[in-house]
Design a protein around this motif. Structure first.
Motif, PDB file in Angstrom:
ATOM      1  N   TRP A 236       4.749   2.650 -12.487  1.00  0.00           N
ATOM      2  CA  TRP A 236       6.113   2.290 -12.140  1.00  0.00           C
ATOM      3  C   TRP A 236       6.708   3.286 -11.148  1.00  0.00           C
ATOM      4  N   LEU A 237       7.607   2.778 -10.326  1.00  0.00           N
ATOM      5  CA  LEU A 237       8.254   3.595  -9.301  1.00  0.00           C
ATOM      6  C   LEU A 237       9.760   3.395  -9.387  1.00  0.00           C
ATOM      7  N   ASN A 238      10.491   4.499  -9.437  1.00  0.00           N
ATOM      8  CA  ASN A 238      11.950   4.444  -9.480  1.00  0.00           C
ATOM      9  C   ASN A 238      12.488   4.305  -8.056  1.00  0.00           C
ATOM     10  N   VAL A 239      13.188   3.191  -7.796  1.00  0.00           N
ATOM     11  CA  VAL A 239      13.739   2.967  -6.457  1.00  0.00           C
ATOM     12  C   VAL A 239      15.262   3.090  -6.454  1.00  0.00           C
TER      13      VAL A 239
ATOM     14  N   MET B  95      -6.800   1.461  -5.879  1.00  0.00           N
ATOM     15  CA  MET B  95      -5.554   2.189  -6.125  1.00  0.00           C
ATOM     16  C   MET B  95      -4.877   1.711  -7.406  1.00  0.00           C
ATOM     17  N   VAL B  96      -4.921   0.405  -7.653  1.00  0.00           N
ATOM     18  CA  VAL B  96      -4.329  -0.136  -8.876  1.00  0.00           C
ATOM     19  C   VAL B  96      -5.170   0.251 -10.094  1.00  0.00           C
TER      20      VAL B  96
ATOM     21  N   ILE C  34       0.837  -1.206   0.000  1.00  0.00           N
ATOM     22  CA  ILE C  34       0.000   0.000   0.000  1.00  0.00           C
ATOM     23  C   ILE C  34       0.874   1.260   0.000  1.00  0.00           C
ATOM     24  N   ALA C  35       1.935   1.245   0.799  1.00  0.00           N
ATOM     25  CA  ALA C  35       2.846   2.399   0.846  1.00  0.00           C
ATOM     26  C   ALA C  35       3.483   2.648  -0.521  1.00  0.00           C
ATOM     27  N   LEU C  36       3.874   1.579  -1.202  1.00  0.00           N
ATOM     28  CA  LEU C  36       4.474   1.734  -2.527  1.00  0.00           C
ATOM     29  C   LEU C  36       3.457   2.224  -3.554  1.00  0.00           C
ATOM     30  N   LEU C  37       2.206   1.800  -3.423  1.00  0.00           N
ATOM     31  CA  LEU C  37       1.161   2.305  -4.325  1.00  0.00           C
ATOM     32  C   LEU C  37       0.941   3.800  -4.112  1.00  0.00           C
ATOM     33  N   ILE C  38       0.964   4.236  -2.854  1.00  0.00           N
ATOM     34  CA  ILE C  38       0.828   5.668  -2.562  1.00  0.00           C
ATOM     35  C   ILE C  38       2.016   6.440  -3.156  1.00  0.00           C
ATOM     36  N   ALA C  39       3.214   5.878  -2.981  1.00  0.00           N
ATOM     37  CA  ALA C  39       4.406   6.528  -3.540  1.00  0.00           C
ATOM     38  C   ALA C  39       4.336   6.583  -5.062  1.00  0.00           C
ATOM     39  N   THR C  40       3.786   5.548  -5.673  1.00  0.00           N
ATOM     40  CA  THR C  40       3.640   5.533  -7.128  1.00  0.00           C
ATOM     41  C   THR C  40       2.670   6.609  -7.587  1.00  0.00           C
ATOM     42  N   ALA C  41       1.569   6.769  -6.855  1.00  0.00           N
ATOM     43  CA  ALA C  41       0.596   7.811  -7.203  1.00  0.00           C
ATOM     44  C   ALA C  41       1.205   9.205  -7.084  1.00  0.00           C
TER      45      ALA C  41
ATOM     46  N   GLN D 109      13.440   0.198 -11.810  1.00  0.00           N
ATOM     47  CA  GLN D 109      12.033   0.605 -11.726  1.00  0.00           C
ATOM     48  C   GLN D 109      11.190  -0.625 -11.379  1.00  0.00           C
ATOM     49  N   ILE D 110      10.267  -0.462 -10.453  1.00  0.00           N
ATOM     50  CA  ILE D 110       9.424  -1.575 -10.042  1.00  0.00           C
ATOM     51  C   ILE D 110       7.959  -1.226 -10.295  1.00  0.00           C
ATOM     52  N   GLN D 111       7.133  -2.258 -10.369  1.00  0.00           N
ATOM     53  CA  GLN D 111       5.689  -2.095 -10.514  1.00  0.00           C
ATOM     54  C   GLN D 111       5.044  -2.611  -9.232  1.00  0.00           C
ATOM     55  N   PRO D 112       4.784  -1.735  -8.253  1.00  0.00           N
ATOM     56  CA  PRO D 112       4.308  -2.168  -6.936  1.00  0.00           C
ATOM     57  C   PRO D 112       3.015  -2.974  -6.961  1.00  0.00           C
ATOM     58  N   SER D 113       2.187  -2.781  -7.979  1.00  0.00           N
ATOM     59  CA  SER D 113       0.921  -3.515  -8.037  1.00  0.00           C
ATOM     60  C   SER D 113       1.139  -5.020  -8.087  1.00  0.00           C
TER      61      SER D 113
END
Length: 384
Positions: free
Chosen positions: A106-109, A157-158, A87-94, A113-117
């Motif tokens: 996608w989120l750059n870590v 969220m997804v 959930i935290a990663l989905l919020i960060a992605t948004a 890059q990862i896909q938290p979903s």
């Protein structure tokens, strides 16, 4: 001088290998073999797709082996941290995510890059199985309401990213847990009847609701186009309907026994879009035909039936719920992917397990199978 003789390698590996469910392993290896064969044909002229697919498959099987060593009670302890992280990663992605083709998934870590979903495909059923395990002795209506809330949060969220394909898989996995936990049929049947009535209404009123000036509530414009294209792909044969039409042509041209390995004209003349990922079943059907499709379905059927047997024999409620949800998630993957390629479901980004190319999907697959193997091992240890 004392000489200590080391036991043979097989004896040292036996504790790690014991307890693995052999019928489930056979089904997995059968599907892996078909996946490698199909990817070689569909992807041999597509860069390093075959080599990468084999590497991803080896990674997935390695993860399955590692996770299988983790007892189910340890898996249950990971439920809340994994769900919270997801959930935290989905919020960060948004908030900070990377957008591609109109979707922020996608989120750059830093290093990649990862896909938290993708994490929520595992974390959501894990969390719900943990929740019902805790409430087992005092299960009431508020517990089901809380479970739906835990499920709808990641799904919405997804879906908002938007990623309806992954959202459907997260939603389905969670619904399977809630169903196995004892959701009454008097609530399930009305939902099924309403869904059936909605589908029938769409088919009957297709000419009116698919006009360009008609706006659908809730769904985005591209999602409306997907549904309307499914109802009549011939309206836009070179645009939105191209995927469905070419998939149907490829599968139909395969006939009973197929055109032969590496002899698929629709595949190798690049008429099939995404022939190594979402639409790989079209390439498979063209080259191996109806009989090949039956052999592939036999492998998936064996895996699903064996998974349900493992679920029914699991020693704890957590194990039964998690194994049942993981197993039926495979059914969802197969049904949705083959359905969209065959033209009976809208086109969504859902891979075919073991067959479609994709590193993240293969990791998720390995983790899911590892949890199923862990529950199978726990069942055998209880019996002994």
């Amino acid at each position: 001088m004392t000489v200590i003789e080391r036991p043979p390698l097989l004896s040292r590996l036996k504790p790690w290998l014991s307890g693995f469910d052999i019928p489930l392993l056979l089904a997995i290896f059968w599907l892996c073999a078909w996946g490698l064969l199909c990817m070689y044909s569909a992807g041999y002229d597509h860069g390093t797709r075959f080599v990468d697919h084999a590497r991803n498959m080896a990674l997935g099987l390695g993860l399955m082996f590692i996770v299988a060593q983790v007892p189910p009670q340890r898996l249950a302890a990971l439920a809340v941290p994994l769900y919270t992280l997801g959930i935290a990663l989905l919020i960060a992605t948004a908030l900070f995510g990377i957008s591609k083709k109109g979707a922020t998934r996608w989120l750059n870590v830093g290093i990649t890059q990862i896909q938290p979903s993708e994490l929520l495909k595992i974390a959501t059923p894990l969390m719900l199985a943990w929740w019902f395990q805790r409430r087992e002795s005092v299960l009431r209506w508020p517990d089901f309401i809380a479970a739906f809330a835990l499920l709808l949060l990641p799904f919405l969220m997804v879906a908002k990213q938007p990623d309806l394909g992954t959202g459907i898989l997260v939603l389905a996995a969670g619904l399977y847990v809630i169903f196995f936990a004892g959701l009454p049929w008097k609530l399930i049947l009305p939902a099924v009847v309403l869904a059936g009535a909605g589908i029938l209404a769409l088919v009957v009123s297709e000419d009116k609701i698919c006009q360009p000036d008609v706006t659908w509530p809730v769904l985005k414009e591209y999602q409306r186009h997907r549904v309307c294209t499914l109802l009549d792909p011939s309206k836009d044969p070179l645009g939105k309907g191209f995927h469905i039409i070419q998939g149907e042509i490829a599968i139909g041209s395969g006939g009973m026994t197929g055109k032969g390995f590496m002899k698929g004209t629709q595949t190798h003349l690049e008429f099939i879009p995404e022939r190594t990922t979402d639409f790989i079943f079209a390439a498979f059907g063209e080259e191996f035909g109806f009989m090949g499709a039956l052999a592939l379905l036999a492998g998936f059927t064996a895996l699903i039936l064996r998974g349900l047997i493992i679920a029914s024999d699991a020693p704890t409620l957590f194990g039964r719920l998690l194994a049942g949800a993981v197993t039926l998630s495979f059914f969802t993957y197969v049904f949705v992917n083959m359905g969209m390629v065959s033209g009976i479901l809208p086109v969504v980004g859902v891979p075919l397990p073991f067959i479609s190319y994709g590193g993240t999907a293969m990791v998720t697959l390995g983790l899911s199978l590892g949890m199923l193997m862990s529950i199978a091992r726990a069942r055998k240890l209880v019996k002994t």
